[in-house]
Design a protein around this motif. Sequence first.
Motif, PDB file in Angstrom:
ATOM      1  N   TRP A   6     -38.012  22.852  -5.496  1.00  0.00           N
ATOM      2  CA  TRP A   6     -37.443  24.008  -4.793  1.00  0.00           C
ATOM      3  C   TRP A   6     -36.706  24.920  -5.763  1.00  0.00           C
ATOM      4  O   TRP A   6     -36.830  26.150  -5.695  1.00  0.00           O
ATOM      5  CB  TRP A   6     -36.490  23.545  -3.698  1.00  0.00           C
ATOM      6  CG  TRP A   6     -37.141  22.858  -2.544  1.00  0.00           C
ATOM      7  CD1 TRP A   6     -38.468  22.877  -2.214  1.00  0.00           C
ATOM      8  CD2 TRP A   6     -36.494  22.054  -1.559  1.00  0.00           C
ATOM      9  NE1 TRP A   6     -38.693  22.113  -1.104  1.00  0.00           N
ATOM     10  CE2 TRP A   6     -37.504  21.598  -0.663  1.00  0.00           C
ATOM     11  CE3 TRP A   6     -35.191  21.663  -1.332  1.00  0.00           C
ATOM     12  CZ2 TRP A   6     -37.211  20.777   0.421  1.00  0.00           C
ATOM     13  CZ3 TRP A   6     -34.897  20.846  -0.248  1.00  0.00           C
ATOM     14  CH2 TRP A   6     -35.901  20.414   0.623  1.00  0.00           C
ATOM     15  N   ALA A   7     -35.919  24.325  -6.657  1.00  0.00           N
ATOM     16  CA  ALA A   7     -35.153  25.124  -7.618  1.00  0.00           C
ATOM     17  C   ALA A   7     -36.081  25.902  -8.543  1.00  0.00           C
ATOM     18  O   ALA A   7     -35.836  27.092  -8.826  1.00  0.00           O
ATOM     19  CB  ALA A   7     -34.231  24.209  -8.427  1.00  0.00           C
ATOM     20  N   ILE A   8     -37.143  25.272  -9.020  1.00  0.00           N
ATOM     21  CA  ILE A   8     -38.095  25.964  -9.897  1.00  0.00           C
ATOM     22  C   ILE A   8     -38.771  27.105  -9.144  1.00  0.00           C
ATOM     23  O   ILE A   8     -38.966  28.207  -9.687  1.00  0.00           O
ATOM     24  CB  ILE A   8     -39.131  24.970 -10.434  1.00  0.00           C
ATOM     25  CG1 ILE A   8     -38.453  23.942 -11.356  1.00  0.00           C
ATOM     26  CG2 ILE A   8     -40.247  25.690 -11.189  1.00  0.00           C
ATOM     27  CD1 ILE A   8     -39.365  22.819 -11.800  1.00  0.00           C
ATOM     28  N   THR A   9     -39.116  26.869  -7.893  1.00  0.00           N
ATOM     29  CA  THR A   9     -39.747  27.917  -7.088  1.00  0.00           C
ATOM     30  C   THR A   9     -38.808  29.095  -6.881  1.00  0.00           C
ATOM     31  O   THR A   9     -39.224  30.266  -6.958  1.00  0.00           O
ATOM     32  CB  THR A   9     -40.181  27.342  -5.729  1.00  0.00           C
ATOM     33  OG1 THR A   9     -41.073  26.248  -5.937  1.00  0.00           O
ATOM     34  CG2 THR A   9     -40.870  28.407  -4.884  1.00  0.00           C
ATOM     35  N   ASN A  17     -32.756  18.533 -16.077  1.00  0.00           N
ATOM     36  CA  ASN A  17     -33.612  19.610 -15.560  1.00  0.00           C
ATOM     37  C   ASN A  17     -32.939  20.970 -15.512  1.00  0.00           C
ATOM     38  O   ASN A  17     -33.498  21.969 -15.970  1.00  0.00           O
ATOM     39  CB  ASN A  17     -34.105  19.270 -14.139  1.00  0.00           C
ATOM     40  CG  ASN A  17     -35.030  18.067 -14.123  1.00  0.00           C
ATOM     41  OD1 ASN A  17     -35.733  17.794 -15.085  1.00  0.00           O
ATOM     42  ND2 ASN A  17     -35.028  17.345 -13.017  1.00  0.00           N
ATOM     43  N   TYR A  18     -31.733  21.021 -14.948  1.00  0.00           N
ATOM     44  CA  TYR A  18     -31.178  22.302 -14.518  1.00  0.00           C
ATOM     45  C   TYR A  18     -30.665  23.163 -15.661  1.00  0.00           C
ATOM     46  O   TYR A  18     -30.514  24.377 -15.487  1.00  0.00           O
ATOM     47  CB  TYR A  18     -30.075  22.066 -13.483  1.00  0.00           C
ATOM     48  CG  TYR A  18     -30.622  21.748 -12.117  1.00  0.00           C
ATOM     49  CD1 TYR A  18     -30.727  22.726 -11.137  1.00  0.00           C
ATOM     50  CD2 TYR A  18     -31.070  20.472 -11.806  1.00  0.00           C
ATOM     51  CE1 TYR A  18     -31.241  22.441  -9.883  1.00  0.00           C
ATOM     52  CE2 TYR A  18     -31.592  20.176 -10.553  1.00  0.00           C
ATOM     53  CZ  TYR A  18     -31.677  21.158  -9.604  1.00  0.00           C
ATOM     54  OH  TYR A  18     -32.214  20.881  -8.369  1.00  0.00           O
ATOM     55  N   CYS A  19     -30.375  22.601 -16.821  1.00  0.00           N
ATOM     56  CA  CYS A  19     -29.900  23.426 -17.932  1.00  0.00           C
ATOM     57  C   CYS A  19     -30.959  24.459 -18.327  1.00  0.00           C
ATOM     58  O   CYS A  19     -30.627  25.604 -18.672  1.00  0.00           O
ATOM     59  CB  CYS A  19     -29.522  22.549 -19.116  1.00  0.00           C
ATOM     60  SG  CYS A  19     -30.884  21.586 -19.818  1.00  0.00           S
ATOM     61  N   TRP A  20     -32.237  24.089 -18.241  1.00  0.00           N
ATOM     62  CA  TRP A  20     -33.302  25.022 -18.604  1.00  0.00           C
ATOM     63  C   TRP A  20     -33.452  26.118 -17.560  1.00  0.00           C
ATOM     64  O   TRP A  20     -33.728  27.277 -17.910  1.00  0.00           O
ATOM     65  CB  TRP A  20     -34.615  24.260 -18.775  1.00  0.00           C
ATOM     66  CG  TRP A  20     -34.496  23.105 -19.721  1.00  0.00           C
ATOM     67  CD1 TRP A  20     -34.544  21.775 -19.426  1.00  0.00           C
ATOM     68  CD2 TRP A  20     -34.280  23.191 -21.136  1.00  0.00           C
ATOM     69  NE1 TRP A  20     -34.369  21.016 -20.557  1.00  0.00           N
ATOM     70  CE2 TRP A  20     -34.205  21.850 -21.625  1.00  0.00           C
ATOM     71  CE3 TRP A  20     -34.137  24.237 -22.032  1.00  0.00           C
ATOM     72  CZ2 TRP A  20     -34.000  21.563 -22.967  1.00  0.00           C
ATOM     73  CZ3 TRP A  20     -33.936  23.950 -23.372  1.00  0.00           C
ATOM     74  CH2 TRP A  20     -33.869  22.633 -23.825  1.00  0.00           C
ATOM     75  N   MET A  21     -33.276  25.793 -16.298  1.00  0.00           N
ATOM     76  CA  MET A  21     -33.349  26.822 -15.255  1.00  0.00           C
ATOM     77  C   MET A  21     -32.206  27.819 -15.408  1.00  0.00           C
ATOM     78  O   MET A  21     -32.405  29.047 -15.290  1.00  0.00           O
ATOM     79  CB  MET A  21     -33.302  26.177 -13.876  1.00  0.00           C
ATOM     80  CG  MET A  21     -34.404  25.176 -13.606  1.00  0.00           C
ATOM     81  SD  MET A  21     -34.306  24.520 -11.923  1.00  0.00           S
ATOM     82  CE  MET A  21     -35.120  22.937 -12.131  1.00  0.00           C
ATOM     83  N   VAL A  30     -29.618  28.060  -7.121  1.00  0.00           N
ATOM     84  CA  VAL A  30     -29.880  26.916  -8.000  1.00  0.00           C
ATOM     85  C   VAL A  30     -28.671  25.984  -8.039  1.00  0.00           C
ATOM     86  O   VAL A  30     -28.811  24.753  -8.051  1.00  0.00           O
ATOM     87  CB  VAL A  30     -30.255  27.408  -9.412  1.00  0.00           C
ATOM     88  CG1 VAL A  30     -30.259  26.257 -10.407  1.00  0.00           C
ATOM     89  CG2 VAL A  30     -31.624  28.068  -9.395  1.00  0.00           C
ATOM     90  N   SER A  31     -27.464  26.550  -8.031  1.00  0.00           N
ATOM     91  CA  SER A  31     -26.257  25.724  -8.006  1.00  0.00           C
ATOM     92  C   SER A  31     -26.174  24.926  -6.711  1.00  0.00           C
ATOM     93  O   SER A  31     -25.782  23.753  -6.714  1.00  0.00           O
ATOM     94  CB  SER A  31     -25.016  26.604  -8.163  1.00  0.00           C
ATOM     95  OG  SER A  31     -25.041  27.309  -9.387  1.00  0.00           O
ATOM     96  N   LEU A  32     -26.538  25.551  -5.591  1.00  0.00           N
ATOM     97  CA  LEU A  32     -26.544  24.841  -4.315  1.00  0.00           C
ATOM     98  C   LEU A  32     -27.539  23.692  -4.328  1.00  0.00           C
ATOM     99  O   LEU A  32     -27.234  22.575  -3.885  1.00  0.00           O
ATOM    100  CB  LEU A  32     -26.862  25.815  -3.178  1.00  0.00           C
ATOM    101  CG  LEU A  32     -26.994  25.202  -1.774  1.00  0.00           C
ATOM    102  CD1 LEU A  32     -25.689  24.542  -1.349  1.00  0.00           C
ATOM    103  CD2 LEU A  32     -27.412  26.263  -0.768  1.00  0.00           C
ATOM    104  N   LEU A  33     -28.735  23.924  -4.850  1.00  0.00           N
ATOM    105  CA  LEU A  33     -29.739  22.867  -4.936  1.00  0.00           C
ATOM    106  C   LEU A  33     -29.291  21.764  -5.892  1.00  0.00           C
ATOM    107  O   LEU A  33     -29.584  20.582  -5.672  1.00  0.00           O
ATOM    108  CB  LEU A  33     -31.074  23.452  -5.378  1.00  0.00           C
ATOM    109  CG  LEU A  33     -31.767  24.364  -4.354  1.00  0.00           C
ATOM    110  CD1 LEU A  33     -32.962  25.076  -4.978  1.00  0.00           C
ATOM    111  CD2 LEU A  33     -32.204  23.561  -3.139  1.00  0.00           C
TER     112      LEU A  33
END
Length: 240
Positions: free
Chosen positions: A56-59, A157-161, A86-89
């Motif tokens: 979901w975050a990537i989308t 994962n999320y550092c790259w997003m 993204v922070s919520l996810l």
Amino acid sequence: MGLNQKPTGGQAAGDQVGPPLPTTSSEKVNAVIHYYRGEMGRMTGWRDRLDRTSNWAITVVAALLSISLSTPTSHHGVILFGMLLVSLLLIIEARRYRFFDIYRGRVRQLERYYFAQVLSPQAELNSDWAAAIAQSLRKPTFLISYRGALVRRIRRNYCWMYLILLLAWGLKISSPVLLPDDTNAQVVSQWSDLINNAALGPVAGWIVLTLVGVLYAAVFFASLYNEPDDGEFAFGEAHV
């Protein structure tokens, strides 16, 4: 049995008898195997939830970037909204990760202390491994703090997003061709230009820059933070 007949065999009326416990070695092995399958199923279910949140975050990142960078009429606030989503996810995924970590820990203990010993017996590393699993079954507790779960998911994962969103936002507020045509924004050559371009409606640009800076300082710290290895997470190199 008549209405006035009392129960026999030393069993009092109203007593409830649970399922019999395994007594022979074959019954115990069979129970362990079925228990392992059950824990694998629960672990796989929570792992699927983790992957779903990451997808979901990537989308969200891909969709909002395509909207924001495709036309100059799109406001840079779209990317800021992407950071918020993204922070919520991430918060949701950290909670799911704590549950996943419980079942992952049980599965790894069974694999390392039982099945590995069956395949290749070695000196016992921990004689109380079964007691630890039994205690976890009687009173389940989280093995990792909420903060630790956030740090792990950011680092994995999320550092790259967040990095992609930051680069896109910086490009958006510093490039005149990506800003609305009715603005007087020029190429950023000084802080005042950047602050003016970063304004979000009635919110001043310096406030927006400060909030984004605080968010990314936390992300940067989490990405480089080396947590002490403990529990089953300390063994092996394949981690989630």
